[in-house]
Enzyme design. Structure first.
Site, mmCIF file in Angstrom:
data_model
loop_
_atom_site.group_PDB
_atom_site.id
_atom_site.type_symbol
_atom_site.label_atom_id
_atom_site.label_comp_id
_atom_site.label_asym_id
_atom_site.label_seq_id
_atom_site.Cartn_x
_atom_site.Cartn_y
_atom_site.Cartn_z
ATOM 1 N N ASN A 102 -13.239 22.170 40.944
ATOM 2 C CA ASN A 102 -12.558 22.592 41.822
ATOM 3 C C ASN A 102 -12.032 23.032 41.436
ATOM 4 O O ASN A 102 -10.892 21.685 40.686
ATOM 5 C CB ASN A 102 -12.876 21.814 43.067
ATOM 6 N N HIS A 160 -7.534 24.571 38.416
ATOM 7 C CA HIS A 160 -8.824 24.363 38.608
ATOM 8 C C HIS A 160 -9.458 23.267 37.482
ATOM 9 O O HIS A 160 -8.495 22.912 36.410
ATOM 10 C CB HIS A 160 -9.118 25.258 37.972
ATOM 11 N N CYS A 161 -9.813 22.133 38.679
ATOM 12 C CA CYS A 161 -9.120 20.740 37.595
ATOM 13 C C CYS A 161 -10.803 20.589 37.895
ATOM 14 O O CYS A 161 -11.709 20.412 38.254
ATOM 15 C CB CYS A 161 -8.511 19.322 38.866
ATOM 16 N N PRO A 162 -11.376 20.446 35.827
ATOM 17 C CA PRO A 162 -12.424 20.128 35.834
ATOM 18 C C PRO A 162 -12.914 18.273 36.420
ATOM 19 O O PRO A 162 -14.972 18.261 37.020
ATOM 20 C CB PRO A 162 -12.664 19.691 34.072
#
Ligand SMILES: [Zn+2]
Ligand SMILES: [Zn+2]
Length: 265
Positions: free
Chosen positions: A130, A124-126
């Site tokens: 997403n 999960h990439c801030p």
């Protein structure tokens, strides 16, 4: 369907991303091109090129942010867990997500922030607020690549503007100090983000070529399938289109590469 998560960390990172991009554009145009290349055709060419890369960065970012990363749809009815032990006709590669209370396809993992299972979830990439999964990894890679290009392009322009013999540069102190201040900040920003994206891009390519996502590396579940050609692995991420178009955030996502796993009744 566009997805946008109300995650404070993700929203902060997105605002930071756009501040950094627009600040870089402001410094390049206002403090580099207009100060040192005002009377040369190269000034116009660099403004055009730099803003084209910015446009592609924003396009790929928006697609990574708003695309469905591969959310596994929830079943119409909750599964009956008492069935699980009786074997049933379940495909062995499918696993059960206790949080979603459903079967999920091979390589899908549950994301605590998205609160759903994501197909071939990487992490999960801030920065894109997403998940990076099967259907949006291509846009994530494009975004990393364009940020890298922007960072190196900015450093090149800064170095060039200071090294070249400047006849039309402003001579007054205030302007000169402003130019020094903004180019120093942009240099630091470019080195920081440039190194960051190159490191992640390197990790991502390694994960693709070893056929093992970040989640699988942590859980020691991969590599999923042994020794497949690099082109096949890349195609799974980038889709069926012409490889020459893989770098543009306008072609279709790999969603259409293979028929979706049919949901198990
Ligand atoms: Zn789940
Ligand atoms: Zn997620």
């Amino acid at each position: 369907m566009p997805v946008f998560r109300k995650d404070p960390c993700g929203i902060t990172c997105i605002i930071l991303t756009y501040c950094a991009i627009f600040y870089a554009d402001y410094v390049v145009i206002n403090w580099i091109i207009l100060q040192t290349m005002r009377n040369s055709l190269w000034g116009a060419v660099h403004v055009l090129f730099f803003n084209t890369v910015i446009f592609l960065t924003i396009m790929s970012h928006l697609r990574a942010v708003l695309s469905d990363p591969g959310i596994v749809p929830l079943p119409q009815s909750r599964i009956d867990f008492s069935d699980m032990h009786s074997g049933g006709e379940q495909n062995n590669d499918w696993t059960v997500c206790a949080r979603c209370e459903m079967y999920r396809p091979p390589r899908a993992h549950h994301c605590r922030i998205c609160q759903r299972c994501i197909r071939r979830m990487d992490h999960h990439c801030p920065w894109i607020n997403n998940c990076v999964g099967e259907w949006n990894q291509k846009y994530f890679l494009q975004f990393l690549m364009y940020v890298g290009v922007l960072a190196f392009y900015a450093i090149f322009l800064i170095a060039y503007s200071w090294l070249k013999d400047c006849h039309d540069c402003a001579k007054d102190m205030i302007t000169k100090q402003g130019r020094v201040l903004h180019t120093v900040i942009l240099t630091m920003e470019s080195i920081l983000f440039g190194m960051f994206v190159v490191a992640i891009l390197f990790d991502q390519m390694q994960a693709i070529f070893t056929d093992e996502t970040a989640v699988e590396q942590v859980k020691k579940q991969g590599p999923y399938r042994a020794h497949r050609p690099k082109m096949v692995l890349l195609r799974e991420v980038c889709g069926r289109g012409d490889p020459a178009l893989w770098v543009f955030p306008c072609t279709s996502s790999p969603k259409n590469l293979e028929p979706a796993f049919t949901m198990v009744a």
